[in-house]
Design a protein around this motif. Sequence first.
Motif, PDB file in Angstrom:
ATOM      1  N   ARG A 171       0.835  -1.218   0.000  1.00 19.62           N
ATOM      2  CA  ARG A 171       0.000   0.000   0.000  1.00 19.62           C
ATOM      3  C   ARG A 171       0.863   1.258   0.000  1.00 19.62           C
ATOM      4  NH1 ARG A 171      -3.013  -2.861   3.622  1.00 19.62           N
ATOM      5  NH2 ARG A 171      -2.191  -1.683   5.377  1.00 19.62           N
ATOM      6  N   HIS A 172       1.952   1.216   0.781  1.00 22.51           N
ATOM      7  CA  HIS A 172       2.840   2.379   0.821  1.00 22.51           C
ATOM      8  C   HIS A 172       3.441   2.652  -0.560  1.00 22.51           C
ATOM      9  CE1 HIS A 172       5.929   5.193   2.121  1.00 22.51           C
ATOM     10  NE2 HIS A 172       6.830   4.422   1.499  1.00 22.51           N
ATOM     11  N   LEU A 173       3.932   1.607  -1.204  1.00 22.23           N
ATOM     12  CA  LEU A 173       4.573   1.801  -2.510  1.00 22.23           C
ATOM     13  C   LEU A 173       3.553   2.200  -3.569  1.00 22.23           C
ATOM     14  CD1 LEU A 173       7.157  -1.137  -2.535  1.00 22.23           C
ATOM     15  CD2 LEU A 173       7.625   1.302  -2.187  1.00 22.23           C
ATOM     16  N   GLN A 174       2.331   1.668  -3.475  1.00 22.04           N
ATOM     17  CA  GLN A 174       1.295   2.050  -4.449  1.00 22.04           C
ATOM     18  C   GLN A 174       0.927   3.519  -4.300  1.00 22.04           C
ATOM     19  OE1 GLN A 174      -1.628  -1.026  -3.647  1.00 22.04           O
ATOM     20  NE2 GLN A 174      -1.207  -2.011  -5.626  1.00 22.04           N
ATOM     21  N   ALA A 175       0.884   4.003  -3.056  1.00 21.13           N
ATOM     22  CA  ALA A 175       0.536   5.407  -2.833  1.00 21.13           C
ATOM     23  C   ALA A 175       1.727   6.308  -3.180  1.00 21.13           C
ATOM     24  CB  ALA A 175       0.120   5.623  -1.377  1.00 21.13           C
ATOM     25  N   ARG A 176       2.944   5.845  -2.839  1.00 17.06           N
ATOM     26  CA  ARG A 176       4.155   6.651  -3.026  1.00 17.06           C
ATOM     27  C   ARG A 176       4.575   6.672  -4.494  1.00 17.06           C
ATOM     28  NH1 ARG A 176       7.551   9.392  -3.218  1.00 17.06           N
ATOM     29  NH2 ARG A 176       9.412   9.882  -1.991  1.00 17.06           N
ATOM     30  N   LEU A 177       4.410   5.571  -5.174  1.00 17.91           N
ATOM     31  CA  LEU A 177       4.853   5.433  -6.571  1.00 17.91           C
ATOM     32  C   LEU A 177       3.684   4.910  -7.411  1.00 17.91           C
ATOM     33  CD1 LEU A 177       8.195   3.528  -5.772  1.00 17.91           C
ATOM     34  CD2 LEU A 177       7.995   5.973  -6.293  1.00 17.91           C
ATOM     35  N   PRO A 178       2.652   5.754  -7.604  1.00 20.27           N
ATOM     36  CA  PRO A 178       1.420   5.253  -8.234  1.00 20.27           C
ATOM     37  C   PRO A 178       1.687   4.565  -9.569  1.00 20.27           C
ATOM     38  CG  PRO A 178       1.152   7.532  -7.504  1.00 20.27           C
ATOM     39  CD  PRO A 178       2.608   7.195  -7.337  1.00 20.27           C
ATOM     40  N   GLY A 179       1.123   3.408  -9.717  1.00 24.49           N
ATOM     41  CA  GLY A 179       1.214   2.691 -10.987  1.00 24.49           C
ATOM     42  C   GLY A 179       2.550   2.027 -11.241  1.00 24.49           C
ATOM     43  N   ARG A 180       3.499   2.149 -10.316  1.00 23.48           N
ATOM     44  CA  ARG A 180       4.853   1.649 -10.615  1.00 23.48           C
ATOM     45  C   ARG A 180       5.174   0.329  -9.936  1.00 23.48           C
ATOM     46  NH1 ARG A 180       8.730   6.781 -10.051  1.00 23.48           N
ATOM     47  NH2 ARG A 180      10.305   5.148 -10.389  1.00 23.48           N
ATOM     48  N   LEU A 181       4.357  -0.113  -9.006  1.00 22.94           N
ATOM     49  CA  LEU A 181       4.599  -1.431  -8.405  1.00 22.94           C
ATOM     50  C   LEU A 181       4.216  -2.502  -9.426  1.00 22.94           C
ATOM     51  CD1 LEU A 181       5.429  -2.960  -5.801  1.00 22.94           C
ATOM     52  CD2 LEU A 181       3.001  -3.057  -5.239  1.00 22.94           C
ATOM     53  N   ARG A 182       5.149  -3.383  -9.759  1.00 21.25           N
ATOM     54  CA  ARG A 182       4.929  -4.369 -10.815  1.00 21.25           C
ATOM     55  C   ARG A 182       4.722  -5.764 -10.273  1.00 21.25           C
ATOM     56  NH1 ARG A 182       4.106  -2.548 -15.805  1.00 21.25           N
ATOM     57  NH2 ARG A 182       4.889  -4.540 -16.539  1.00 21.25           N
ATOM     58  N   ALA A 183       5.280  -6.052  -9.113  1.00 17.15           N
ATOM     59  CA  ALA A 183       5.162  -7.395  -8.556  1.00 17.15           C
ATOM     60  C   ALA A 183       5.344  -7.314  -7.045  1.00 17.15           C
ATOM     61  CB  ALA A 183       6.200  -8.334  -9.164  1.00 17.15           C
ATOM     62  N   ALA A 184       4.633  -8.166  -6.335  1.00 11.68           N
ATOM     63  CA  ALA A 184       4.777  -8.270  -4.876  1.00 11.68           C
ATOM     64  C   ALA A 184       4.524  -9.737  -4.547  1.00 11.68           C
ATOM     65  CB  ALA A 184       3.781  -7.358  -4.167  1.00 11.68           C
ATOM     66  N   GLU A 185       5.614 -10.495  -4.560  1.00 11.68           N
ATOM     67  CA  GLU A 185       5.509 -11.945  -4.399  1.00 11.68           C
ATOM     68  C   GLU A 185       5.985 -12.319  -2.997  1.00 11.68           C
ATOM     69  OE1 GLU A 185       4.507 -14.309  -6.983  1.00 11.68           O
ATOM     70  OE2 GLU A 185       3.636 -12.419  -7.630  1.00 11.68           O
ATOM     71  N   ILE A 186       5.198 -13.121  -2.324  1.00 10.70           N
ATOM     72  CA  ILE A 186       5.541 -13.486  -0.946  1.00 10.70           C
ATOM     73  C   ILE A 186       5.851 -14.980  -0.867  1.00 10.70           C
ATOM     74  CG2 ILE A 186       3.118 -13.838  -0.260  1.00 10.70           C
ATOM     75  CD1 ILE A 186       3.938 -12.568   2.491  1.00 10.70           C
TER      76      ILE A 186
END
Lengths: 481, 481
Positions: B250-265
Amino acid sequence: MSDAAMSDAIMSATSPQTDRIDRLRARLGASAILGRADLEWRDAGWDARNFDAFALARPNSTAAVARLLAWCAEEGVVVVPQGGRTGLVGGAVSSPDALICDLGAMADIEEIDTETGIAVVQAGVTLAALQQAANAVGLDPGIDLAARGSATIGGMVSTNAGGIMAFRAGVMRHRVLGLEVVLPDGRVFSDMTRVIKTSAGYDLKHLFIGAEGTLGIVTRVVVKLESLVSARATALLGIGDARTGLAIVRHLQARLPGRLRAAEIMWRSFVATTAATLGFDIGQPPFDAPCVLGIEVSGDDFDAASAALEDGLAEIYDDLGITGCIVATSLQQAERLWSVRERTEILYRLHPRAPSFDVSVPGGAIDAYLSRTLAELRLVDPNSEPYVFGHLADGNVHIVLNIPGPLDDAMRRDVERAIYRDLAAMGGSLSAEHGIGLSKRAALERYADPVKQQLSAAIKSLLDPIGICNPGKILVKKVIS
Amino acid sequence: MSDAAMSDAIMSATSPQTDRIDRLRARLGASAILGRADLEWRDAGWDARNFDAFALARPNSTAAVARLLAWCAEEGVVVVPQGGRTGLVGGAVSSPDALICDLGAMADIEEIDTETGIAVVQAGVTLAALQQAANAVGLDPGIDLAARGSATIGGMVSTNAGGIMAFRAGVMRHRVLGLEVVLPDGRVFSDMTRVIKTSAGYDLKHLFIGAEGTLGIVTRVVVKLESLVSARATALLGIGDARTGLAIVRHLQARLPGRLRAAEIMWRSFVATTAATLGFDIGQPPFDAPCVLGIEVSGDDFDAASAALEDGLAEIYDDLGITGCIVATSLQQAERLWSVRERTEILYRLHPRAPSFDVSVPGGAIDAYLSRTLAELRLVDPNSEPYVFGHLADGNVHIVLNIPGPLDDAMRRDVERAIYRDLAAMGGSLSAEHGIGLSKRAALERYADPVKQQLSAAIKSLLDPIGICNPGKILVKKVIS
């Protein structure tokens, strides 16, 4: 139903619905039913015929909607679901033999899950109420349209509403993760999924999205939410054509990924009318260009967003022949600039009930489509100079004729032929976001893929064999046996 | 069909299909048909039973598929459509009474319209081929998965494929703008729309998306394309739980809108196995944490993307208790870091045919779900220590048991109960992206909404009354009358 048939239906309807209302009251509880006398002095919304029904029920739960539909099926009473009553194609029009199912008493926002990023709402919640609740926790429904204060989530699901952000966050169909629907026989279809990834058999919720209440009544919805943006910058640009606008859109999308929020285009006669009425000098750039493009870009704060927008535009300004640009220097100025696009009521004041069309055209084909279509409209009426505007990045073009409505049948056919005829072959759509309702039903029959129409009729018969759910909308009315 | 029933079917099938093949050859042309002898020495793909059919047809046009299905309907021959044959749930398994319809000869990329941002492809085009063609003009299909080299667009439509980017660009359903499908009776449903906004009656293409070929055969698709990103930065982080990972997302989506490409756990037992096998020191951060989160962020170039990622993470590093972080300093290192997540074949080498599950769980509920489910799996088998990993931002969790497969029936029921039982109530899904096919059909029957199942069966009967299209997949097999 044609206007004439509708009038006949009104004539033949009298008052012996009182028994029915009593029986319905006994089933649902007295407080939830309004009879004709109660409807007379109430606002019927966008279309005066919305309140032609013999009664209006306001169920306050899914179970109450299920009881209502089961009762309608038993009694052979047709039912017209209504949300905000601001639909533009007659999808909520009722007839004297119909009962209205008003979802206004189902207006709870049941849950906003900030960790998952979803909202669970009842169908009668307005878009504005959901926006407000989501914004308060840093989230947003990711869809916005002018009727936000009246449009309900259930209504938006049923018409598959679009709006100005569809190119980035999808239309309503893409915002719906889960859906609960009462079927015409009173059974409850429940698929309140909260996740985007599911491949667990036929995804039947999509049957009900955009079905305008003809296959059942939407009662609850899981809506996907997006991060709320901090600030936005706005600019109006003068450009030569849609192709140039699309090049600007692509540049900004690549340069500022995820940050383009709106790309609204207006052609000259629209701008000349709205901007002039609002006091802008339409002899000056950008208003003197063939098209004006309104752009909105998000950023951490107003200054950062404005700087990013200005930098992004500077890189292409000369190459793309942008002939003028105003970047708003305050939120107040941004609102004033957007009013040029949003104050469409100016057109309808000039031309009461002006015939309006809402088509989707693949971006790359917009200029050629408009050139061909406007020429053909001038063959139908030499004085034709339609107001054309729309959502450029998703190809949704609104065309409002510069004459009062409604059109007579012969002219309507010619006008529709000019506007609709090659859309299917181009991969466009004859209804981008308004739906079919009553007013586009004939056009759909004429221009849609016949196999799709056959399948649609078969599915309507399968789910609603006696034809009680919003009959006559989208598809030809089936007589109740 | 159970494995036993399948074996019986194989036993009872002999060779008098030769007449049929001759008649089919006469209809379609000799070159397009492979008989049993031709199939014996060919690779059947993920499931050996894929090639149990009496013949395989390779139609090279929509018209040829229509002729094939019309012939099957006349003769009462069941047909199993096949794309890349890399599906994981037996959706392409055929039986000796079946004809395979292989879409491999329909592999044209018919058009890429860069202005509109869409591709028109035949069903047999592989994802990799479309990615390559789109990337060459600065665009991308917006969906990616490990089987990209074999998975076909038609197959991905039919299973509603997901992959690592679903949280930002949607699943296959959201990438499809238009669809052409040959119905079980040979009619062609054609809705090759190229726009995202359409509200023109029932949107029936969604019936066929995710239907695994049981309602007809997908022949052509309009795919929405996205801007291709310039560069990406990659990091692996050590974190305490999924909730922390979602806060980072959520932080990265708000901080860098549209730029998060993957979040694999990846949870501990997964990391300990794959990372150790690949030579990483699993006693060191981030590999020693309860979970490892792989993050990818886009930017103008590698350095800019890396800087943005580092800055974004620095703002929350201490607050969220991140216990270690590696940011890749080269593309080569990024690939090596991602291999920890992608080299899942390491698990299957340790535990041949390990039972694997593919569920969706609403993000906020993942930790509690896993805690409850893993405890319950230990009750079923005290040595249970499943490998758990997935696509965090959309809640898609993969669970691979640390035992060889297949499970016996009793244990399978207990394991499925632990994994599936409360998913519907939570708003999750028992199949996130693999589909139902044969292997999850019993679970779907047990855990899906009964009204949804009734409607699904009714729609199957409506579209495929004699049951020739991929019978027995998703829904119980209907015997041809």
